[in-house]
Design an enzyme around this catalytic site. Structure first.
Site, PDB file in Angstrom:
ATOM      1  N   ARG A  68      29.215  22.000 -23.349  1.00 15.01           N
ATOM      2  CA  ARG A  68      28.763  23.088 -24.183  1.00 15.01           C
ATOM      3  C   ARG A  68      29.608  24.460 -23.746  1.00 15.01           C
ATOM      4  O   ARG A  68      30.088  25.148 -24.305  1.00 15.01           O
ATOM      5  CB  ARG A  68      27.395  23.587 -23.918  1.00 15.01           C
ATOM      6  N   ASP A 204      20.231   2.086 -14.848  1.00 18.49           N
ATOM      7  CA  ASP A 204      19.164   2.357 -13.678  1.00 18.49           C
ATOM      8  C   ASP A 204      19.771   2.129 -12.442  1.00 18.49           C
ATOM      9  O   ASP A 204      20.315   1.188 -12.143  1.00 18.49           O
ATOM     10  CB  ASP A 204      17.982   0.897 -13.896  1.00 18.49           C
ATOM     11  N   HIS A 205      20.192   3.324 -11.791  1.00 16.87           N
ATOM     12  CA  HIS A 205      21.054   3.314 -10.631  1.00 16.87           C
ATOM     13  C   HIS A 205      20.175   2.357  -9.483  1.00 16.87           C
ATOM     14  O   HIS A 205      21.379   2.017  -8.666  1.00 16.87           O
ATOM     15  CB  HIS A 205      21.307   4.675 -10.131  1.00 16.87           C
ATOM     16  N   LYS A 209      22.510  -0.839  -6.449  1.00 20.27           N
ATOM     17  CA  LYS A 209      22.380  -0.948  -4.974  1.00 20.27           C
ATOM     18  C   LYS A 209      22.638  -2.206  -4.579  1.00 20.27           C
ATOM     19  O   LYS A 209      21.986  -3.381  -5.094  1.00 20.27           O
ATOM     20  CB  LYS A 209      21.229  -0.638  -4.475  1.00 20.27           C
ATOM     21  N   GLU A 243       9.877   8.399  -0.463  1.00 23.58           N
ATOM     22  CA  GLU A 243      10.790   9.378  -0.441  1.00 23.58           C
ATOM     23  C   GLU A 243      10.532  10.602   0.680  1.00 23.58           C
ATOM     24  O   GLU A 243       9.178  11.078   0.276  1.00 23.58           O
ATOM     25  CB  GLU A 243      11.205  10.109  -1.742  1.00 23.58           C
ATOM     26  N   ASP A 262       8.578   8.894 -13.576  1.00 20.98           N
ATOM     27  CA  ASP A 262      10.094   8.928 -13.030  1.00 20.98           C
ATOM     28  C   ASP A 262      10.638   7.700 -12.309  1.00 20.98           C
ATOM     29  O   ASP A 262      11.738   7.484 -12.126  1.00 20.98           O
ATOM     30  CB  ASP A 262       9.820  10.267 -11.974  1.00 20.98           C
ATOM     31  N   HIS A 267      12.656   2.034 -11.780  1.00 23.97           N
ATOM     32  CA  HIS A 267      13.093   1.564 -10.289  1.00 23.97           C
ATOM     33  C   HIS A 267      12.383   0.663  -9.816  1.00 23.97           C
ATOM     34  O   HIS A 267      12.455  -0.610  -9.585  1.00 23.97           O
ATOM     35  CB  HIS A 267      13.346   2.840  -9.590  1.00 23.97           C
ATOM     36  N   LYS A 367       6.844  11.573  -3.463  1.00 24.65           N
ATOM     37  CA  LYS A 367       7.588  12.300  -2.610  1.00 24.65           C
ATOM     38  C   LYS A 367       7.134  12.959  -1.494  1.00 24.65           C
ATOM     39  O   LYS A 367       5.944  13.020  -1.366  1.00 24.65           O
ATOM     40  CB  LYS A 367       8.068  13.507  -3.769  1.00 24.65           C
TER      41      LYS A 367
HETATM   42  C1  BG6 Z   1      15.954   9.273  -9.468  1.00 19.74           C
HETATM   43  C2  BG6 Z   1      14.330   9.958  -9.658  1.00 19.74           C
HETATM   44  O1  BG6 Z   1      15.902   8.404 -10.498  1.00 19.74           O
HETATM   45  O2  BG6 Z   1      15.904   8.217  -8.332  1.00 19.74           O
HETATM   46  C3  BG6 Z   1      14.371  10.843  -8.554  1.00 19.74           C
HETATM   47  O3  BG6 Z   1      14.563  10.854 -10.823  1.00 19.74           O
HETATM   48  C4  BG6 Z   1      14.307  10.134  -7.242  1.00 19.74           C
HETATM   49  O4  BG6 Z   1      13.187  11.752  -8.636  1.00 19.74           O
HETATM   50  C5  BG6 Z   1      15.855   9.270  -7.197  1.00 19.74           C
HETATM   51  O5  BG6 Z   1      14.573  10.940  -6.208  1.00 19.74           O
HETATM   52  C6  BG6 Z   1      15.627   8.302  -5.940  1.00 19.74           C
HETATM   53  O6  BG6 Z   1      16.668   7.509  -5.968  1.00 19.74           O
HETATM   54  P1  BG6 Z   1      17.237   7.130  -4.671  1.00 19.74           P
HETATM   55  O7  BG6 Z   1      18.506   6.181  -4.893  1.00 19.74           O
HETATM   56  O8  BG6 Z   1      17.283   8.055  -3.893  1.00 19.74           O
HETATM   57  O9  BG6 Z   1      16.122   5.861  -4.131  1.00 19.74           O
END
Ligand code: BG6
Length: 518
Positions: A68, A204-205, A209, A243, A262, A267, A367
């Site tokens: 933007r 999905d990150h 891993k 976390e 979240d 995950h 968290k």
């Molecule tokens: C994200 C969440 O998808 O994953 C965050 O939105 C979280 O809140 C994070 O902190 C955790 O990822 P990782 O790779 O640090 O475990």
């Protein structure tokens, strides 16, 4: 990830690896929506850089940023070049930087405006003519979720994502994919109205891993585990994603989202489905994704009362993490002072199939906990009789197989051994495989494999529409039960602790306990 026919079975020295023959991805142009955002600078461009260092980035590659804010192609390229050294996970090599940033363009525009897509089309046509990226296009939606459907639809309607003349067009969608079952279904419906399933890559990150990808290898490349991977031998499973991070500056997103949305349908359910899925018929995207969706689909849906009974939600209060004072969630920026959003969730889930009947899966994530620790712990059944007179079965150490995802990347087995001496005394011992002892892996962002896979059209690590919806289907009864009882049952825990006592009670009720958070 390499599909089965890409695996070279040659045994190498040291870690006895089945080496992969990775090739550079096809020529392509990557179009990033949300180009000026954090994700682009912190993760995507550093991941592209690592791919360039590994020789996996396409030899012919171009990058278009869409955003933007007003900017120019030159300013955008300079901005990426400046931020890369800050976020790169490896030393900077100018040749590799040049490969990533050799052709950078910027398009300013609103995601809802047709003109934006005409401008992108003109840039793509120019790049494809001048650079020879063969019409292959990867659109990466690194925008807030409200942008996913409109951008996807515009890409379809404008013809930019239409596959023709042998060129591929793929769209990566970031998380969160929906906020409940209905919105996830609606988003799938909209996207699938205009794109084919095999063009949509829902990221999905966690699947980027290595330790998560290794769960499938552990289970299906070893004859050792599969025979005991069932209700006859496994007593329960614990999945922990703890976390120590607080909500930090993400208050407005997080307060509208909470720990359940979240982390769980994405995950934690990725971890659960890799642990619990049936062996796929082939190591190929559709076979793997079908099994993962199917096991999620077999999770029992609780009634309202069962959902309240089998879940714990909690918020952190003032505390200390690593001797640093942490302010309560409700006092964090952009969080309502009377917020009832959970920063911690624990669930007990049951899977209704022959493999897992009566084996509870306990999940927890939160968290501001004592430490960062992601692990899957599989508890095996105890020895059936008290053979050793002075050590009754219930005093033996528990047999756990622990898969450490992060920060400890390891696999450990805990069992009983005889303590040396003239009498039979028994003590718990452990064997641990640490990745770092076997593999020399350069630090990465976690996005490399995911981006590369998308460029080569391997969707094994990307959930399909049915998998996403199967996850939300399980979460929905908990969301509904909590919505109907917003304050009752919201527990608290001190920042820096292991979580609320109610989560301990969830397991204590079944005669079990959580493993400590390191
Ligand atoms: C994200 C969440 O998808 O994953 C965050 O939105 C979280 O809140 C994070 O902190 C955790 O990822 P990782 O790779 O640090 O475990």
């Amino acid at each position: 990830m390499m599909a089965e026919n890409d695996i070279n079975n040659g045994i190498e020295t040291g870690a006895k690896t089945a080496a992969t023959r990775a090739r550079p991805a096809d020529p392509c142009c990557l179009v990033i929506f949300g180009a000026s955002g954090d994700l682009t600078h912190r993760l995507l461009v550093p991941a592209l850089y690592n791919l360039a260092v590994e020789g996996l980035l396409p030899e012919t590659f171009a990058l278009i940023g869409v955003g933007r804010s007003p900017s120019t192609s030159e300013a955008f390229a300079a901005d990426l070049a400046n931020s890369l050294p800050k976020f790169a996970t490896r030393d900077i090599d100018q040749c590799a930087v040049k490969r990533v940033l050799s052709s950078v363009a910027y398009v300013q525009g609103e995601p809802e405006d047709n003109e934006t897509y005409r401008k992108i089309g003109r840039e793509l046509a120019r790049i494809e003519r001048e650079r020879g990226t063969r019409g292959n296009r990867l659109f990466y939606l690194a925008t807030p979720p409200a942008g996913f459907a409109p951008i996807g639809i515009h890409l379809g309607e404008s013809g930019l994502a239409r596959e023709d003349n042998g060129a591929w067009r793929r769209v990566v969608i970031e998380k969160p994919f929906g906020t409940d079952l209905a919105s996830a279904r609606a988003l799938n419906h909209k996207l699938l109205g205009i794109l084919k399933e095999n063009q949509i890559y829902r990221i999905d990150h966690y699947l980027g891993k290595e330790t998560v990808q290794n769960i499938m290898v552990l289970r299906f490349a070893n004859g050792l585990f599969e025979p005991i991977w069932n209700r006859h031998h496994i007593e329960h499973v614990q999945i922990t994603v703890a976390e120590s991070l607080t909500v930090e500056r993400r208050g407005s997103y997080y307060d509208a989202t909470g720990a359940l949305r979240d982390m769980v349908p994405n995950h934690l359910f990725q971890l659960l489905s890799l642990i619990a899925m049936e062996p796929p018929s082939r190591f190929a995207a559709d076979a793997v994704r079908a099994e993962k969706a199917q096991v999620l689909d077999a999770i029992q849906l609780p009634s309202r009362d069962e959902a309240l009974h089998n879940s714990v939600r909690a918020q952190y209060t003032d505390g200390y993490i690593d001797n640093r004072p942490v302010v309560a969630y409700r006092k964090s920026p952009d969080v309502a002072p009377d917020s009832t959003t959970e920063t911690y969730v624990a669930l007990k889930l049951m899977i209704d199939n022959w493999r897992w009947a009566r084996v509870p899966f306990y999940l927890r994530t939160g968290k501001a906990l004592r430490a960062k620790q992601t692990e899957v712990a599989i508890k095996f059944k105890q020895a059936p009789v008290a053979m050793f007179r002075d050590t009754p079965v219930d005093r033996l150490a528990e047999n756990f197989l622990v898969i450490g995802i992060q920060p400890n990347e390891c696999i450990g087995l805990e069992f009983n051994a005889k303590i040396p001496g003239p009498s039979i005394a028994i003590g718990g011992v452990g064997m641990t495989f640490k990745y770092e002892d076997y593999f020399d892996v350069a630090p990465s962002t976690g996005y490399e494999t995911l981006i590369y896979d998308c460029m080569i059209g391997d969707a094994i690590l990307y959930p399909r529409a049915d998998g996403i919806e199967a996850g939300w289907r399980v979460v929905q009864p908990f969301l509904d039960a909590w919505r109907d009882a917003p304050t009752t049952g919201l527990a608290t825990y001190r920042a820096g602790s292991d979580g609320p006592k109610e989560a301990d009670e969830l397991l204590a009720r079944d005669g079990r306990h959580w493993r400590p958070i390191a």
